[in-house]
Scaffold this active site. Structure first.
Site, PDB file in Angstrom:
ATOM      1  N   ASP A  79       0.860  -1.184   0.000  1.00 27.40           N
ATOM      2  CA  ASP A  79       0.000   0.000   0.000  1.00 27.40           C
ATOM      3  C   ASP A  79       0.895   1.231   0.000  1.00 27.40           C
ATOM      4  OD1 ASP A  79      -2.795   1.222   0.472  1.00 27.40           O
ATOM      5  OD2 ASP A  79      -1.546   2.178   1.998  1.00 27.40           O
ATOM      6  N   GLU A  81       0.914   5.589   0.438  1.00 28.31           N
ATOM      7  CA  GLU A  81       0.278   6.872   0.733  1.00 28.31           C
ATOM      8  C   GLU A  81       1.004   7.876  -0.148  1.00 28.31           C
ATOM      9  OE1 GLU A  81      -2.459   6.928   2.389  1.00 28.31           O
ATOM     10  OE2 GLU A  81      -2.246   4.894   3.167  1.00 28.31           O
ATOM     11  N   ASP A  97      -3.137  -0.271   6.541  1.00 29.52           N
ATOM     12  CA  ASP A  97      -3.967  -0.696   5.413  1.00 29.52           C
ATOM     13  C   ASP A  97      -3.488  -2.033   4.857  1.00 29.52           C
ATOM     14  OD1 ASP A  97      -5.485   1.586   5.708  1.00 29.52           O
ATOM     15  OD2 ASP A  97      -4.776   2.550   3.873  1.00 29.52           O
ATOM     16  N   HIS A 128      -5.523   4.373   6.680  1.00 30.02           N
ATOM     17  CA  HIS A 128      -4.882   5.396   5.849  1.00 30.02           C
ATOM     18  C   HIS A 128      -3.411   5.596   6.187  1.00 30.02           C
ATOM     19  CE1 HIS A 128      -8.423   6.281   3.591  1.00 30.02           C
ATOM     20  NE2 HIS A 128      -9.101   6.570   4.680  1.00 30.02           N
TER      21      HIS A 128
END
Length: 181
Positions: free
Chosen positions: A7, A9, A161, A156
């Site tokens: 994942d 960000e 996540d 988040h």
């Protein structure tokens, strides 16, 4: 199959204009999430020219990652070769692989590296197959549907996540295999 669940960000939604600010990943081995095999780092966001860019307030509000937090973090140029070594040609999984994979492809191309996982799997698409009558398939809804919980402060953030996405992937694959039998 062994896979790497990852994942990102980011500073925004465009792989061409925005930058990665955090990468989290965990490996699934023999159908089990192995959190001892993890990759996690903040990333100092830079543009295609290598200049540091600021994290917009509206994305900071989502993931909570500030300019101060990434001030001394490595850049994507330092991090991506390490992450590619961690993936090591395995298949990868992400919740909305088009987004995360798009950032990986764009950054790898900029750096002259190859993003070539064995396969890419998307838990959004798997959720749509497993729950075809449901309309929502975002990670929060999927977690609730599967009885999964985010660690406190984990939603988040890349590793938070990833933990839920990895568990969701294992459960979705079980559900879909049971449906085929």
């Amino acid at each position: 199959m062994d896979v790497v669940v990852f994942d990102l960000e980011t500073t925004g939604l465009s792989p061409e204009k925005d930058a990665v600010v955090e990468i989290g990943a965990v490996r699934i081995v023999n159908g089990r999430v192995d959190e001892s095999l993890r990759y996690e780092t903040l990333v100092k966001p830079t543009n295609a020219a290598g200049d540091v860019i600021r994290i917009p307030w509206y994305t900071e509000r989502i993931h909570g990652i500030s300019d101060e937090m990434v001030q001394h973090a490595p850049t994507i140029g330092e991090v991506l070769p390490e992450f590619l070594e961690f993936v090591n040609g395995s298949a990868v999984v992400a919740h909305n692989i088009g987004f995360d994979g798009g950032f990986m492809r764009a950054n790898a191309a900029r750096l002259g590296l190859a993003w070539n996982p064995a396969a890419e799997f998307c838990t959004v698409q798997l959720s749509r197959r497993a729950f075809p009558k449901e309309r929502a398939h975002n990670l929060t809804v999927l977690a609730e549907r599967l009885g999964l919980n985010f660690a406190p402060g984990g939603r988040h953030r890349s590793f938070g996540d990833v933990q839920v996405t990895a568990q969701a992937y294992v459960r979705l694959m079980e559900l879909l295999q049971d449906a085929v039998k």
